[in-house]
Design a protein around this motif. Structure first.
Motif, PDB file in Angstrom:
ATOM      1  N   THR A  70      -0.223  -6.660  -6.238  1.00 54.06           N
ATOM      2  CA  THR A  70       0.489  -5.569  -6.891  1.00 54.06           C
ATOM      3  C   THR A  70       0.586  -5.927  -8.361  1.00 54.06           C
ATOM      4  O   THR A  70       0.948  -7.063  -8.709  1.00 54.06           O
ATOM      5  CB  THR A  70       1.904  -5.387  -6.312  1.00 54.06           C
ATOM      6  OG1 THR A  70       1.792  -5.023  -4.937  1.00 54.06           O
ATOM      7  CG2 THR A  70       2.650  -4.293  -7.044  1.00 54.06           C
ATOM      8  N   VAL A 185      -1.990  -2.480  -5.407  1.00 54.98           N
ATOM      9  CA  VAL A 185      -0.951  -1.476  -5.595  1.00 54.98           C
ATOM     10  C   VAL A 185      -0.554  -1.514  -7.064  1.00 54.98           C
ATOM     11  O   VAL A 185      -0.309  -2.589  -7.615  1.00 54.98           O
ATOM     12  CB  VAL A 185       0.270  -1.776  -4.696  1.00 54.98           C
ATOM     13  CG1 VAL A 185       1.401  -0.793  -4.964  1.00 54.98           C
ATOM     14  CG2 VAL A 185      -0.141  -1.738  -3.228  1.00 54.98           C
ATOM     15  N   LEU A 222       1.028   1.475   1.262  1.00 51.84           N
ATOM     16  CA  LEU A 222       1.512   0.114   1.454  1.00 51.84           C
ATOM     17  C   LEU A 222       2.309  -0.003   2.751  1.00 51.84           C
ATOM     18  O   LEU A 222       2.216  -1.017   3.460  1.00 51.84           O
ATOM     19  CB  LEU A 222       2.372  -0.314   0.267  1.00 51.84           C
ATOM     20  CG  LEU A 222       2.988  -1.712   0.335  1.00 51.84           C
ATOM     21  CD1 LEU A 222       1.921  -2.785   0.485  1.00 51.84           C
ATOM     22  CD2 LEU A 222       3.846  -1.976  -0.909  1.00 51.84           C
ATOM     23  N   PRO A 249       6.854  -3.214  -4.528  1.00 51.16           N
ATOM     24  CA  PRO A 249       6.288  -3.560  -3.210  1.00 51.16           C
ATOM     25  C   PRO A 249       7.267  -4.254  -2.279  1.00 51.16           C
ATOM     26  O   PRO A 249       7.179  -4.070  -1.057  1.00 51.16           O
ATOM     27  CB  PRO A 249       5.119  -4.485  -3.566  1.00 51.16           C
ATOM     28  CG  PRO A 249       5.502  -5.083  -4.879  1.00 51.16           C
ATOM     29  CD  PRO A 249       6.229  -3.993  -5.609  1.00 51.16           C
TER      30      PRO A 249
END
Length: 325
Positions: A70, A185, A222, A249
């Motif tokens: 991420t 991400v 996710l 995240p």
């Protein structure tokens, strides 16, 4: 386990106390996570790509020491900018003494300063802009939508940037990630140069905002990835810096079991944060790991580490240990 190299041997021998000892403890616990079959997420905040973390992170990706990343939009693009314009970067070690006029002079030269390193706007941003716009436009005309990193992967894998390479491509973590199709991400991608460029095309009517998938779509993706990948093993969380790259995240876990009411959702199996933020009032970057227990992100038994130091120093050392260097 392979024999450790000189860097690993040095930190093991000399890093015995305080933040140094925590660095070694965190590296060993990270290694144990992988040996147990767990996966690891690395989160990148700050200007780690401009700090050339790719020199070690790319090899971490190739050797399967990280299974998902991420990052901020800046880290996503700045690794590629370094790949195509490295020789045009300028280091200014005396930046602390700069006057406002000297900063203005850098602006007029097209040099955007990040601490002691200036990113060359024309060579870095503009070399990418034409090619990424063509990919955005082609997707829109085909009625397709992708996530920000997927467009970057398309550009890297197309080969259109190879003519510009100015570093050894093995030192680009984004290129290593693209070749492996590593999950990425990118929360808050709009807050980046490429995000601003995309918005400018929308304002000019040349692109539609819907051509770019959103942060909500990153979170729903996710959620599915986390659920699928924790069926048999855990997922660790290795956080470089703070901010949205870490907070976005890590929240997937409480979202799944609180908001989705999937009470069987496991906590993150490991947590380490490298941060130079002091423990403070209301700052996510300065929050100690135990605070995350109260938010349903970490378990009481989750191995927790915080190395209070400069990530540009600490992260390469931990990666070197994991790589056996």
């Amino acid at each position: 386990m392979t024999t450790k190299g000189p860097i690993s041997q040095f930190v093991t021998e000399h890093y015995k106390h305080f933040n140094a000892a925590t660095l070694v403890d965190a590296a060993k616990a990270y290694e144990q996570q992988l040996e147990q079959g767990n996966k690891m997420m690395i989160t990148l905040a700050g200007a780690m790509s401009t700090a050339e973390l790719g020199k070690s992170l790319a090899e971490m990706i190739r050797q399967d020491k990280v299974q998902i990343i991420t990052c901020t939009g800046a880290n996503l693009e700045e690794d590629i900018m370094n790949l195509v314009a490295h020789s045009h970067y300028r280091r200014v070690p005396d930046y602390r003494d700069f006057t406002p006029q000297q900063e203005w002079d850098l602006l007029e030269q097209g040099l955007n300063r990040v601490t002691d390193t200036c990113i060359p706007e024309e060579e870095a941003f503009r070399r990418l802009q034409k090619h990424i716009f063509e990919i955005w436009k082609a997707a829109e005309e085909a009625g397709e939508r992708y996530l920000p990193h997927e467009y970057m992967y398309k550009m890297l894998l197309s080969g259109v940037l190879e003519q510009y390479y100015e570093i050894d491509p093995k030192n680009s973590w984004m290129l290593a990630a693209a070749e492996k199709n590593l999950p990425i991400v990118v929360p808050g991608w709009e807050d980046s140069t490429m995000g601003n460029i995309f918005a400018s095309y929308c304002l000019k009517g040349e692109l539609k905002p819907s051509t770019m998938k959103s942060g909500i779509e990153y979170m729903t993706w996710l959620a599915d990835w986390y659920t699928e990948n924790t069926q048999d093993n855990g997922i660790g969380f290795f956080q470089i810096g703070g901010g949205i790259a870490g907070d976005f995240p890590i929240c997937v876990v409480p979202m799944l079991y609180q908001d989705m009411e999937r009470t069987e959702t496991p906590f993150w199996s490991y947590f380490c944060q490298i941060s130079d933020s002091t423990t403070s009032y209301g700052s996510y970057s300065g929050a100690v790991p135990n605070e995350k227990i109260t938010w349903g992100k970490l378990d009481i038994k989750t191995p927790k580490f915080i190395v209070e130091s400069d990530a540009t120093i600490v992260a390469p050392l931990i990666f070197a240990y994991l790589l056996g260097w």
